[in-house]
Write an enzyme that holds these catalytic residues in place. Sequence first.
Site, PDB file in Angstrom:
ATOM      1  N   PHE A  76       0.831  -1.218   0.000  1.00 14.72           N
ATOM      2  CA  PHE A  76       0.000   0.000   0.000  1.00 14.72           C
ATOM      3  C   PHE A  76       0.865   1.269   0.000  1.00 14.72           C
ATOM      4  CE2 PHE A  76      -1.782   2.703   3.613  1.00 14.72           C
ATOM      5  CZ  PHE A  76      -2.428   3.592   2.784  1.00 14.72           C
ATOM      6  N   ILE A  77       1.775   1.386   0.952  1.00 16.58           N
ATOM      7  CA  ILE A  77       2.593   2.610   1.024  1.00 16.58           C
ATOM      8  C   ILE A  77       3.717   2.550  -0.007  1.00 16.58           C
ATOM      9  CG2 ILE A  77       4.081   4.029   2.492  1.00 16.58           C
ATOM     10  CD1 ILE A  77       2.451   3.040   4.916  1.00 16.58           C
ATOM     11  N   ASP A 135       9.525  -7.267  -3.395  1.00 14.21           N
ATOM     12  CA  ASP A 135       8.336  -7.631  -2.617  1.00 14.21           C
ATOM     13  C   ASP A 135       8.188  -9.149  -2.660  1.00 14.21           C
ATOM     14  OD1 ASP A 135       5.638  -5.587  -1.903  1.00 14.21           O
ATOM     15  OD2 ASP A 135       5.536  -7.759  -1.576  1.00 14.21           O
ATOM     16  N   GLY A 151       1.766  -7.645  -0.145  1.00 11.38           N
ATOM     17  CA  GLY A 151       1.786  -6.817  -1.342  1.00 11.38           C
ATOM     18  C   GLY A 151       1.086  -7.532  -2.491  1.00 11.38           C
ATOM     19  N   ASP A 193      12.592 -11.797  -0.891  1.00 11.74           N
ATOM     20  CA  ASP A 193      12.222 -11.719   0.518  1.00 11.74           C
ATOM     21  C   ASP A 193      13.353 -11.038   1.295  1.00 11.74           C
ATOM     22  OD1 ASP A 193      11.600 -12.244   3.192  1.00 11.74           O
ATOM     23  OD2 ASP A 193      10.709 -14.201   2.700  1.00 11.74           O
ATOM     24  N   ILE A 194      13.034 -10.013   2.060  1.00 12.28           N
ATOM     25  CA  ILE A 194      14.091  -9.302   2.794  1.00 12.28           C
ATOM     26  C   ILE A 194      14.734 -10.186   3.867  1.00 12.28           C
ATOM     27  CG2 ILE A 194      13.214  -6.980   2.337  1.00 12.28           C
ATOM     28  CD1 ILE A 194      12.177  -6.988   5.301  1.00 12.28           C
ATOM     29  N   TYR A 245       5.156  -5.157  17.968  1.00 11.16           N
ATOM     30  CA  TYR A 245       5.290  -4.397  16.714  1.00 11.16           C
ATOM     31  C   TYR A 245       5.985  -3.052  16.952  1.00 11.16           C
ATOM     32  CZ  TYR A 245       4.086  -1.597  12.643  1.00 11.16           C
ATOM     33  OH  TYR A 245       4.155  -0.768  11.555  1.00 11.16           O
ATOM     34  N   LYS A 296       9.657  -2.012  15.361  1.00 12.78           N
ATOM     35  CA  LYS A 296       9.869  -0.849  14.490  1.00 12.78           C
ATOM     36  C   LYS A 296      10.894   0.108  15.110  1.00 12.78           C
ATOM     37  CE  LYS A 296       7.936  -1.278  10.682  1.00 12.78           C
ATOM     38  NZ  LYS A 296       8.575  -0.820   9.433  1.00 12.78           N
TER      39      LYS A 296
HETATM   40  C1  UD1 Z   1      -0.447   1.332  14.719  1.00 13.00           C
HETATM   41  C2  UD1 Z   1       0.417   2.586  14.616  1.00 13.00           C
HETATM   42  C3  UD1 Z   1       0.592   3.005  13.178  1.00 13.00           C
HETATM   43  C4  UD1 Z   1       1.076   1.836  12.352  1.00 13.00           C
HETATM   44  C5  UD1 Z   1       0.120   0.674  12.481  1.00 13.00           C
HETATM   45  C6  UD1 Z   1       0.584  -0.526  11.695  1.00 13.00           C
HETATM   46  C7  UD1 Z   1      -0.111   3.807  16.691  1.00 13.00           C
HETATM   47  C8  UD1 Z   1      -0.669   5.044  17.277  1.00 13.00           C
HETATM   48  N1  UD1 Z   1      -0.190   3.685  15.359  1.00 13.00           N
HETATM   49  O1  UD1 Z   1      -1.726   1.637  14.305  1.00 13.00           O
HETATM   50  O2  UD1 Z   1       1.535   4.060  13.107  1.00 13.00           O
HETATM   51  O3  UD1 Z   1       1.138   2.216  11.029  1.00 13.00           O
HETATM   52  O4  UD1 Z   1       0.046   0.328  13.847  1.00 13.00           O
HETATM   53  O5  UD1 Z   1      -0.286  -1.588  11.823  1.00 13.00           O
HETATM   54  O6  UD1 Z   1       0.432   2.973  17.363  1.00 13.00           O
HETATM   55  N2  UD1 Z   1     -10.056  -0.015  15.702  1.00 13.00           N
HETATM   56  C9  UD1 Z   1     -11.417  -0.157  15.890  1.00 13.00           C
HETATM   57  N3  UD1 Z   1     -12.078  -1.036  15.086  1.00 13.00           N
HETATM   58  C10 UD1 Z   1     -11.466  -1.786  14.128  1.00 13.00           C
HETATM   59  C11 UD1 Z   1     -10.074  -1.631  13.948  1.00 13.00           C
HETATM   60  C12 UD1 Z   1      -9.391  -0.732  14.757  1.00 13.00           C
HETATM   61  O7  UD1 Z   1     -12.023   0.483  16.747  1.00 13.00           O
HETATM   62  O8  UD1 Z   1     -12.125  -2.564  13.442  1.00 13.00           O
HETATM   63  C13 UD1 Z   1      -9.327   0.962  16.534  1.00 13.00           C
HETATM   64  C14 UD1 Z   1      -8.114   0.370  17.238  1.00 13.00           C
HETATM   65  O9  UD1 Z   1      -8.461  -0.176  18.474  1.00 13.00           O
HETATM   66  C15 UD1 Z   1      -7.221   1.611  17.361  1.00 13.00           C
HETATM   67  C16 UD1 Z   1      -7.575   2.441  16.128  1.00 13.00           C
HETATM   68  O10 UD1 Z   1      -8.821   1.957  15.666  1.00 13.00           O
HETATM   69  O11 UD1 Z   1      -7.537   2.337  18.527  1.00 13.00           O
HETATM   70  C17 UD1 Z   1      -6.559   2.317  14.999  1.00 13.00           C
HETATM   71  O12 UD1 Z   1      -6.284   0.945  14.790  1.00 13.00           O
HETATM   72  P1  UD1 Z   1      -5.392   0.451  13.556  1.00 13.00           P
HETATM   73  O13 UD1 Z   1      -5.897   1.050  12.309  1.00 13.00           O
HETATM   74  O14 UD1 Z   1      -5.303  -1.016  13.647  1.00 13.00           O
HETATM   75  O15 UD1 Z   1      -3.995   1.118  13.791  1.00 13.00           O
HETATM   76  P2  UD1 Z   1      -3.054   1.325  15.107  1.00 13.00           P
HETATM   77  O16 UD1 Z   1      -2.943   0.075  15.869  1.00 13.00           O
HETATM   78  O17 UD1 Z   1      -3.440   2.571  15.789  1.00 13.00           O
END
Ligand code: UD1
Length: 313
Positions: A13-14, A34, A39, A57-58, A145, A149
């Site tokens: 994606f990115i 990739d 991907g 594969d990295i 995770y 990172k």
């Molecule tokens: C985290 C990192 C982000 C990284 C990503 C990679 C933080 C602040 N961010 O994202 O930089 O790129 O991991 O995977 O740590 N949620 C719901 N319902 C859903 C799915 C998610 O409520 O169905 C909520 C989660 O509980 C969370 C928020 O939405 O509070 C974002 O979740 P998600 O999109 O999975 O990303 P992060 O875990 O925040």
Amino acid sequence: MDGRYVVTGGAGFIGSAIVRSLLREGARSVVVIDNLLSGRESNLEEIRRSVDFERADICEYEQIAPLIRGAAVVFHEAAIPSVTRSIEDPLPSHEVNINGTFNVLRAAQEGKAGRIVYAASSSAYGDTEALPKVETMTPRPKSPYALQKLVGEYYANVFSSVFGVEAVALRYFNVYGPRQDPSSPYSGVLSLFMKAILERRSPTIFGDGEQSRDFTYVEDVAALNLKAARAPNVSGKLYNGGNGSRITINEAWALLQRLEGIILPARYGPPRAGDVRHSQADMTAAARDLGHVPQFSFEEGVRRTLAWYRDGH
Ligand code: UD1
């Protein structure tokens, strides 16, 4: 733009957004590395013939070293993301995010690559007392995770200071946009929410929904990467890659309902393990050193992304 540009995870994606930006800016040689774990070649659809796609594969040094040798810039995006996945099954992401990153750095060093731009994560901050989050704050990773990172970031820094590899780290803040895959339970929340609203299903919000994120449009992240690839005197440095704003999960779902003109209450479930409560980037350093100012408001980015999913992707 002379020289060879390598994007690990370039079919993701990115990564594929960075590849498109490179081509738009006139790069003549772009190598995509990739393994197609998450991907997809279809992410490169209309530009497939303009890039050198290498399925590698990295985690396999011998596969990637010849591809990275002599590169002008390596954008290292390949990773196994998701906080939740890393808690449920920490080994695969450990191997890819730490050992794989080490391999990419070593290949860049031994192959005398010009620079490496590393995709770090805002999750490294954990829960900070103050917002927005500034690069000088002490990291407090809350999940495997986040730690993985962060280790990659530290490794990039050590390869810069000890081995003289030019390395810059960008801490991405919840990137979203076209081509984010909504098909896994580990997918980014906005991709899941957009799929749900287009299918007229209620999403699940984990916790009270008042947790917040600095949602960052993928085009802004790609632009930041190209600036980090060019800026002088940034080796060993770390920059936030966010939008600078903060949206709660409840607000995000409310906006989607408004844009679609429907009322569809969300379901609420228990909070997720390892979840950070609030996230917002201080973008001062990126503006100062890289000249980067995000261009997409949350609503504009969401409109564009929703349109992309609606078009049947
Ligand atoms: C985290 C990192 C982000 C990284 C990503 C990679 C933080 C602040 N961010 O994202 O930089 O790129 O991991 O995977 O740590 N949620 C719901 N319902 C859903 C799915 C998610 O409520 O169905 C909520 C989660 O509980 C969370 C928020 O939405 O509070 C974002 O979740 P998600 O999109 O999975 O990303 P992060 O875990 O925040």
